[in-house]
Motif scaffolding. Sequence first.
Motif, PDB file in Angstrom:
ATOM      1  N   LYS A  11      38.002  64.448 -22.891  1.00 12.31           N
ATOM      2  CA  LYS A  11      38.426  65.619 -22.124  1.00 12.31           C
ATOM      3  C   LYS A  11      38.478  65.293 -20.637  1.00 12.31           C
ATOM      4  O   LYS A  11      39.424  65.668 -19.934  1.00 12.31           O
ATOM      5  CB  LYS A  11      37.455  66.783 -22.348  1.00 12.31           C
ATOM      6  N   GLY A  12      37.454  64.600 -20.158  1.00 10.58           N
ATOM      7  CA  GLY A  12      37.414  64.247 -18.742  1.00 10.58           C
ATOM      8  C   GLY A  12      38.567  63.346 -18.356  1.00 10.58           C
ATOM      9  O   GLY A  12      39.237  63.577 -17.344  1.00 10.58           O
ATOM     10  N   PHE A  13      38.817  62.334 -19.161  1.00 10.50           N
ATOM     11  CA  PHE A  13      39.873  61.380 -18.808  1.00 10.50           C
ATOM     12  C   PHE A  13      41.256  62.025 -18.860  1.00 10.50           C
ATOM     13  O   PHE A  13      42.063  61.879 -17.940  1.00 10.50           O
ATOM     14  CB  PHE A  13      39.832  60.166 -19.732  1.00 10.50           C
ATOM     15  N   SER A  15      42.094  65.027 -18.563  1.00  8.16           N
ATOM     16  CA  SER A  15      42.295  66.136 -17.621  1.00  8.16           C
ATOM     17  C   SER A  15      42.693  65.625 -16.236  1.00  8.16           C
ATOM     18  O   SER A  15      43.024  66.422 -15.350  1.00  8.16           O
ATOM     19  CB  SER A  15      41.023  66.985 -17.511  1.00  8.16           C
ATOM     20  N   ARG A  16      42.667  64.320 -16.031  1.00 11.30           N
ATOM     21  CA  ARG A  16      43.080  63.754 -14.753  1.00 11.30           C
ATOM     22  C   ARG A  16      44.572  63.981 -14.506  1.00 11.30           C
ATOM     23  O   ARG A  16      45.374  63.972 -15.444  1.00 11.30           O
ATOM     24  CB  ARG A  16      42.841  62.235 -14.739  1.00 11.30           C
ATOM     25  N   PHE A  19      47.134  60.929 -15.781  1.00  9.77           N
ATOM     26  CA  PHE A  19      46.216  60.006 -16.460  1.00  9.77           C
ATOM     27  C   PHE A  19      46.950  58.822 -17.072  1.00  9.77           C
ATOM     28  O   PHE A  19      46.378  57.728 -17.206  1.00  9.77           O
ATOM     29  CB  PHE A  19      45.426  60.751 -17.541  1.00  9.77           C
ATOM     30  N   GLN A 174      31.923  63.733 -19.566  1.00 11.98           N
ATOM     31  CA  GLN A 174      33.163  64.310 -19.046  1.00 11.98           C
ATOM     32  C   GLN A 174      33.287  64.053 -17.548  1.00 11.98           C
ATOM     33  O   GLN A 174      34.359  63.672 -17.064  1.00 11.98           O
ATOM     34  CB  GLN A 174      33.199  65.817 -19.334  1.00 11.98           C
ATOM     35  N   GLN A 175      32.193  64.233 -16.809  1.00  2.56           N
ATOM     36  CA  GLN A 175      32.223  63.973 -15.371  1.00  2.56           C
ATOM     37  C   GLN A 175      32.529  62.504 -15.079  1.00  2.56           C
ATOM     38  O   GLN A 175      33.307  62.186 -14.172  1.00  2.56           O
ATOM     39  CB  GLN A 175      30.879  64.345 -14.750  1.00  2.56           C
ATOM     40  N   MET A 178      36.180  61.695 -15.593  1.00  2.00           N
ATOM     41  CA  MET A 178      37.045  62.289 -14.578  1.00  2.00           C
ATOM     42  C   MET A 178      37.023  61.509 -13.271  1.00  2.00           C
ATOM     43  O   MET A 178      37.993  61.547 -12.509  1.00  2.00           O
ATOM     44  CB  MET A 178      36.606  63.735 -14.304  1.00  2.00           C
ATOM     45  N   ARG A 179      35.945  60.755 -13.037  1.00  2.00           N
ATOM     46  CA  ARG A 179      35.742  60.180 -11.716  1.00  2.00           C
ATOM     47  C   ARG A 179      35.781  58.658 -11.664  1.00  2.00           C
ATOM     48  O   ARG A 179      36.126  58.072 -10.636  1.00  2.00           O
ATOM     49  CB  ARG A 179      34.406  60.680 -11.151  1.00  2.00           C
TER      50      ARG A 179
END
Length: 205
Positions: A11-13, A15-16, A19, A174-175, A178-179
Amino acid sequence: MADKNMEGMLKGFFSRDAFHRALDCGHFVFVPRHDLVVAHGLNDPGLYTRANELLQTFSNTHRHAVVIVDADWDGSPGKDAISSRLSAHLNSAGWTNDSGCGVVLDPELENWVWQDSPHVCSVLGYKGAFSELRTTLENQGFWQENETKPDRPKEAVEWVLRQSKIGRSSSIYQQLAMRVTTRGCTDAAFDKLRNALLQWFPATT
């Protein structure tokens, strides 16, 4: 198809913004509530045994499928045997001719966490540079001096979180996704996933 922590990572990746550029593949639409399935009630051995049953529900709605399983669990037959079994599950459920991909995380998901990035430190609550964190983990016996990853990646994550007094949850993964950049990721399982996406969704000029 994945477990709860992998759900957070994916989900984190995905949602970029853009991506697909991090993967060097073409753009495709990913909607977690439709395209990401968590095998509730099943752990890695359960997916190893029954993934085909769960996959059959989606054989008429999705052109491609990915199943992700850890290699390290009690009674595990090993990475190669798990990979072969996942391929058989995908084929029997309708994803043939390389339209499906079985990914085996060796030894486990946390192998994707450990990259030289300040975001790893901040998300895990470590107050210091990544190089300092690595030295600490070497001193604790989680990371061998000349290795690119800890040999006990999950235990290393759990140890750092305990020191930081942060509870382990899927939101942490998830964090991180995303980062933290994927450019420096050398994990074989990640490469297999990326190569499958490159094949299915080739970049356009």
